[in-house]
Design a protein around this motif. Structure first.
Motif, PDB file in Angstrom:
ATOM      1  N   ASP A 303       0.834  -1.193   0.000  1.00  0.00           N
ATOM      2  CA  ASP A 303       0.000   0.000   0.000  1.00  0.00           C
ATOM      3  C   ASP A 303       0.872   1.247   0.000  1.00  0.00           C
ATOM      4  O   ASP A 303       2.042   1.225   0.410  1.00  0.00           O
ATOM      5  CB  ASP A 303      -0.908   0.010   1.225  1.00  0.00           C
ATOM      6  CG  ASP A 303      -2.004  -1.048   1.132  1.00  0.00           C
ATOM      7  OD1 ASP A 303      -2.299  -1.498   0.004  1.00  0.00           O
ATOM      8  OD2 ASP A 303      -2.539  -1.431   2.193  1.00  0.00           O
ATOM      9  N   VAL A 304       0.276   2.346  -0.464  1.00  0.00           N
ATOM     10  CA  VAL A 304       0.977   3.632  -0.437  1.00  0.00           C
ATOM     11  C   VAL A 304       1.440   3.894   0.988  1.00  0.00           C
ATOM     12  O   VAL A 304       0.647   3.820   1.934  1.00  0.00           O
ATOM     13  CB  VAL A 304       0.045   4.754  -0.914  1.00  0.00           C
ATOM     14  CG1 VAL A 304       0.723   6.111  -0.719  1.00  0.00           C
ATOM     15  CG2 VAL A 304      -0.323   4.551  -2.372  1.00  0.00           C
ATOM     16  N   LEU A 324       3.304   0.002  -6.331  1.00  0.00           N
ATOM     17  CA  LEU A 324       2.479   0.617  -5.291  1.00  0.00           C
ATOM     18  C   LEU A 324       1.008   0.252  -5.522  1.00  0.00           C
ATOM     19  O   LEU A 324       0.549   0.178  -6.671  1.00  0.00           O
ATOM     20  CB  LEU A 324       2.627   2.141  -5.321  1.00  0.00           C
ATOM     21  CG  LEU A 324       3.857   2.767  -4.660  1.00  0.00           C
ATOM     22  CD1 LEU A 324       3.782   4.277  -4.806  1.00  0.00           C
ATOM     23  CD2 LEU A 324       3.951   2.370  -3.197  1.00  0.00           C
ATOM     24  N   ILE A 328      -3.911   6.934  -2.398  1.00  0.00           N
ATOM     25  CA  ILE A 328      -3.010   7.973  -1.894  1.00  0.00           C
ATOM     26  C   ILE A 328      -3.785   8.831  -0.904  1.00  0.00           C
ATOM     27  O   ILE A 328      -4.851   9.354  -1.245  1.00  0.00           O
ATOM     28  CB  ILE A 328      -2.485   8.862  -3.040  1.00  0.00           C
ATOM     29  CG1 ILE A 328      -1.917   8.010  -4.172  1.00  0.00           C
ATOM     30  CG2 ILE A 328      -1.422   9.826  -2.536  1.00  0.00           C
ATOM     31  CD1 ILE A 328      -1.602   8.818  -5.421  1.00  0.00           C
ATOM     32  N   LEU A 343       3.399   8.814 -10.348  1.00  0.00           N
ATOM     33  CA  LEU A 343       3.202   7.451  -9.834  1.00  0.00           C
ATOM     34  C   LEU A 343       2.629   6.576 -10.950  1.00  0.00           C
ATOM     35  O   LEU A 343       1.725   5.749 -10.735  1.00  0.00           O
ATOM     36  CB  LEU A 343       2.267   7.470  -8.621  1.00  0.00           C
ATOM     37  CG  LEU A 343       2.731   8.323  -7.424  1.00  0.00           C
ATOM     38  CD1 LEU A 343       1.678   8.338  -6.325  1.00  0.00           C
ATOM     39  CD2 LEU A 343       4.043   7.810  -6.871  1.00  0.00           C
ATOM     40  N   ASN A 346       1.521   1.784 -11.829  1.00  0.00           N
ATOM     41  CA  ASN A 346       1.522   1.067 -10.561  1.00  0.00           C
ATOM     42  C   ASN A 346       0.194   0.315 -10.407  1.00  0.00           C
ATOM     43  O   ASN A 346      -0.469   0.005 -11.416  1.00  0.00           O
ATOM     44  CB  ASN A 346       1.764   2.041  -9.402  1.00  0.00           C
ATOM     45  CG  ASN A 346       3.217   2.417  -9.242  1.00  0.00           C
ATOM     46  OD1 ASN A 346       4.037   1.583  -8.880  1.00  0.00           O
ATOM     47  ND2 ASN A 346       3.562   3.673  -9.524  1.00  0.00           N
ATOM     48  N   LEU A 348      -2.338   1.387  -8.127  1.00  0.00           N
ATOM     49  CA  LEU A 348      -3.214   2.240  -7.329  1.00  0.00           C
ATOM     50  C   LEU A 348      -4.670   2.019  -7.765  1.00  0.00           C
ATOM     51  O   LEU A 348      -4.957   1.879  -8.969  1.00  0.00           O
ATOM     52  CB  LEU A 348      -2.826   3.707  -7.503  1.00  0.00           C
ATOM     53  CG  LEU A 348      -1.375   4.065  -7.100  1.00  0.00           C
ATOM     54  CD1 LEU A 348      -1.080   5.514  -7.452  1.00  0.00           C
ATOM     55  CD2 LEU A 348      -1.166   3.817  -5.613  1.00  0.00           C
TER      56      LEU A 348
END
Length: 959
Positions: A303-304, A324, A328, A343, A346, A348
């Motif tokens: 996780d972030v 990641l 966020i 970022l 990734n 997310l």
């Protein structure tokens, strides 16, 4: 009253003139020799006295030259040996002269007082010599932006006072050297050094754990763009003084050290484009971190990090392709300094929310290629770019209408350029540029390259304005003559360096003189100038060639009133000026006579009587007859230490206490005239620990004398024959052979021009106090010019027994002729026999006796028993093989001297010896052998400096 003033001015003027420093004769001679080798030296070089007449770029303390600062002078040439005679030199800066090429000679070790060695942006190549570690006072070593290759010399670890170490942008390879025990140095010994700059090289292997320790005071560690592998050592976290750390663009792997958060002073951390794995460490403690680059690594999917919002100083976060996942936290975008967040690519997901408030510094948030399903904005209008392309949120019907679902268009507006100062820029002539004051001039230009940066918005004017003001304050000194500063075209290159064009405009004139450019460029190359720390990290300046030098400031018009005043003052002091001018002219004439004598001591050389044209001097000191008479106590018999066909050799003692050997030709002797000239021309330009050093000469009153360093332990011939009382066992013989081979290899491969010795033999190999070999006697030597392809057709000269038969038959001299002679010398080393003894030739005897099927090749009856056969038979056999390769009949079948050196080093390693260790003159065997021995290295049979010969050999000089 007026007479009193005149008298006072006269006394002061005369006093000032008398105390003006005249350059030390040795320094003067060295500078003039350098001047003869370099092209495009400043126009006032060669006029008068270097110190007294202030040659451009030359700094003096008293009569001694202590600095040479000549950056950006368009110099061409190489680092000639004469520059290393300047024993008081503290600073040598030759940066931004692309025409300076060749190697950095090992003779740099002679500059024991050197504090700054700065060669930024030149054309030097080859290996950095290990002798660089012999400069005890060195503070700045900048060799960046050249073409140096080979390994980083471990000896750099000996530079205990070093502050700045920059070897970036070269072709260095191999592993990072660290110490091995208490005797072998490495970079880990540099606990007081603040800068390790090694980016843009070819360094490989793992980063040694030992490289870093808590004792170090490093602030910049830059190893970006190399080929380093293995993990980032945990010891890096012990160096709490670090501010910029760059290991991006390598092949690092493994977990990041968990103690990175100890680096609370780090502002830039670059680790992108490696093969790093494992979890992301908690960086909460890095409160000063501005820039974090971690892209393109293979960290564990996680996780972030919750610590993102704790990085209060963060401006730039680059974490593309780092696995990641999660969301966020909106609080992250509230960081006041935040400008760039990338970022991309990734994992997310979920909703992306920037929160009710966010940094007014933000320029872009790029989340392309993730799994974000929605975007929430509760904070009002957005003035920066958000990129959500290739996310589910942009794959819904009609989503393409949102700005964040398309890639931002490049900003076509111009980047920063210094604006004019409330004026209209001029339209200037060719080469001229309108300054910020709208004055046409020829500025000094170059590129500032920042390797660390504490902002990412290149369109933000604040950092550039701060830099302009900082530069202007620094360079607005009277002696630098800078009026205004202009910056333009900020851009990032592929290495994540910020590049910025710099223009410096002259004050009160339209161009700079050479002295001004030298001072400005030196301030930038030596890092005297420091940029604003809140925006900029370490930098390098690259100066562009300056084409518009003037001899001085432009003349300004004087008003008629000024002329009238000047005329009145001139009339008042006319008398005193005439008096001073007379004194000045008289002293100048005496000085010119003295300078002529110093710079051309052969002004009265008679080619008819002295066998040859006037010698071309390269810095050898000219001694007077009276000086040498004093040093030898009137050439007393007590100081007579040898004689030969050329004359006698006397021991002398200089005022410094240094012993010298003074070779004095017989009065009226025509024999040796050419040898005298040749030795001065050649030996004064060669400098190597295995070549005897010529210190000077005397040519007056019909005398021909050469002054050499004093070599206390005589010739190799004396030791082999037992005459000196020195016992040479096998390790010592190998060491002597290696030293002699290195000396000859230097003459062939590194001397400029290359030199063929023509008289390699045991009487011309001298042994110093530690039994290190030194090649001597250059009376028959021959330089190889550029036009001489492979060989020189010349009259045969040399010593029978050592003479190359191919050279004798063809009269074509090559380097392989020296190789043949060296092969004979090698046979002499292992047999202790003269080349021709009792009518038998050693080469023929070896060939007839050799049988490779038998132990020691069946040479027991020929080899010297003092070697000791039982311990090193394998090394002896390889030594014999090498010697026989050297004496092959055809030169093409012989090795080069460089190959000979490598093979002898291999033999030493095979026999358990260190080729780089010095001979130990204090060993018990040596002490016992020399007790009571009469060590005169220059007696009748071993007249090493004269080229005299043993009974069984003779000079051959056919007509």
């Amino acid at each position: 009253m007026g007479s009193a003033v005149w008298l006072f001015l006269l006394v002061v003027s005369i006093h000032i003139y008398i105390v003006a420093a005249e350059t030390d004769p040795d320094d003067n001679s060295s500078l003039r020799a350098v001047m003869s080798e370099w092209k495009n030296v400043p126009s006032n070089w060669g006029r008068g006295d270097p110190c007294d007449d202030k040659w451009v770029g030359i700094g003096c303390t008293g009569s001694r030259v202590t600095s040479i600062n000549l950056p950006n002078m368009k110099l061409e040439g190489g680092l000639v040996g004469d520059i290393f005679f300047l024993s008081e030199l503290k600073e040598l800066d030759l940066s931004y002269n692309k025409g300076l090429r060749g190697i950095l000679p090992p003779a740099v070790q002679n500059l024991k007082k050197l504090e700054n060695l700065i060669l930024v942006g030149c054309g030097f190549s080859g290996q950095i010599p290990d002798t660089i570690g012999s400069l005890p006072q060195l503070r700045i070593l900048s060799l960046n932006s050249n073409a140096f290759s080979g390994n980083i010399p471990p000896s750099i670890g000996n530079l205990s006072t070093l502050n700045w170490l920059d070897m970036a942008d070269n072709q260095l390879e191999g592993e990072i050297p660290v110490s091995n025990g208490s005797t072998t140095p490495g970079l880990d010994w540099l606990i007081h050094t603040k800068h390790f700059h090694f980016g843009l090289n070819k360094l490989s292997g793992p980063i040694p754990r030992k490289l870093f320790s808590s004792d170090m005071t490093l602030i910049h560690v830059l190893f970006e763009n190399n080929m380093l592998s293995g993990p980032l050592p945990t010891t890096l976290g012990l160096v709490k003084t670090l501010e910029v750390v760059r290991f991006d663009n390598n092949s690092l792997e493994g977990d990041l050290p968990l103690n990175l958060n100890n680096l609370t002073s780090v502002q830039d951390l670059y680790l992108s484009n490696n093969k790093l794995t494992g979890p992301l460490p908690n960086l909460t403690g890095m409160s000063r971190l501005n820039t974090l680059y971690l892209s393109n690594n293979s960290f564990d999917s996680s996780d972030v990090p919750s610590w993102f919002p704790t990085l209060l100083s963060l401006t730039t976060l680059m974490m593309e392709r780092t696995q990641l996942k999660g969301q966020i936290p909106a609080s992250f975008f509230n960081l006041l300094q935040l400008q760039t967040v990338v970022l991309k690519q990734n994992e997310l997901d979920g909703s992306f929310d920037i929160g009710p408030s966010f940094s007014n510094q933000l320029q872009i948030i790029n989340l392309q290629g993730n799994s974000i399903t929605s975007f929430n904005n509760t904070g009002g209008p957005i003035s920066f770019d958000i990129v959500l392309v290739d996310n589910p949120v942009c794959q819904e019907t009609g989503a393409e209408a949102n700005d964040y679902c398309s890639l931002p268009q490049p900003d076509s507006s111009s980047v920063y350029t210094t604006p004019p100062m409330n004026c209209v820029p001029n339209s200037c002539g060719t080469g001229q540029i309108s300054s910020p004051r709208c004055i046409c001039a020829y500025p000094y230009t170059g590129t500032l390259q920042f390797r660390g940066l504490y902002f990412s918005n290149l369109r933000n004017e604040t950092p550039y304005e701060s830099l302009e003001q900082n530069l202007t304050r620094f360079f607005r000194f009277p002696e630098l003559l800078v009026d205004t500063v202009s910056l333009s075209n900020p851009r990032m290159d592929q290495h994540q360096y910020l590049l910025l064009d710099l223009y410096l405009f002259p004050y009160g004139q339209d161009r700079f003189n050479r002295s001004g450019i030298s001072k400005i460029a030196s301030a930038l190359s030596s890092q005297d100038y420091k940029p604003p720390e809140q925006y900029f990290g370490p930098y390098v300046f690259t100066g562009a060639a300056y084409e518009y030098f003037s001899d001085g400031p432009a003349h300004s018009n004087k008003s008629s009133a000024g002329i009238a005043i000047g005329a009145a003052v001139g009339a008042s002091v006319l008398f005193i000026l005439l008096v001073i001018a007379g004194i000045y002219a008289y002293r100048q004439r005496k000085r010119a006579d003295r300078a002529t004598k110093e710079s051309n001591p052969f002004a009265h050389w008679d080619p008819k009587k002295s066998s040859g044209s006037i010698p071309q001097l390269k810095g050898a000191r000219c001694f007077s007859f009276e000086e040498l008479k004093k040093y030898t106590k009137n050439f007393s018999e007590a100081n007579d230490i040898g004689s030969g066909g050329y004359g006698k050799v006397y021991r002398g003692t200089l005022p410094t206490g240094e012993l010298v050997a003074i070779k004095r030709a017989q009065q009226g002797s025509m024999q040796g005239g050419l040898e005298f000239k040749t030795e001065i021309e050649l030996l004064s330009r060669v400098h190597h620990k295995n070549v005897v050093s010529l210190l000077g000469f005397c040519f007056e009153r019909g005398e021909q004398m050469l002054v050499y360093e004093y070599i206390p332990n005589g010739s190799l011939s004396d030791s082999l024959s037992g005459k000196s009382g020195i016992r040479l066992d096998w390790p010592r013989r190998l060491k002597v052979a290696l030293g002699a081979a290195k000396g000859v290899a230097y003459l062939h491969e590194l001397a400029n021009p290359p030199i063929i010795h023509r008289d390699i033999k045991s009487t011309n190999i001298l042994l110093d106090e530690r039994l290190n070999a030194k090649v001597a006697d250059f009376g028959l030597s021959k330089p190889m010019g550029d036009s001489e392809k492979g060989h020189v057709s010349t009259q045969v000269k040399g010593t029978m027994g050592y003479l190359d038969p191919e050279y004798y038959m063809t009269q074509q001299l090559t380097e392989k002729s020296d190789v043949y002679s060296f092969g004979v010398l090698m046979l002499e080393i292992i047999t202790a026999r003269r080349p021709i003894e009792r009518g038998k030739y050693i080469v023929r005897e070896m060939r007839m006796s050799m049988d490779k099927m038998k132990s020691l090749y069946n040479l027991q009856q020929i080899l010297d028993p003092a070697i000791g056969f039982g311990t090193s038979s394998k090394g002896l056999e390889r030594f014999v093989e090498l010697a026989m390769r050297c004496v092959e009949e055809s030169g093409t079948d012989r090795p080069t001297m460089g190959e000979v050196v490598k093979e002898i080093e291999n033999i030493m390693q095979m026999d358990g010896m260190n080729p780089n260790a010095e001979s130990a003159s204090s060993s018990a065997t040596y002490e016992d052998a020399t007790k009571g021995a009469d060590l005169h290295p220059y007696d009748n049979d071993s007249f090493a400096y004269s080229g005299a010969f043993p009974h069984s050999a003779a000079k051959i000089e056919p007509h």
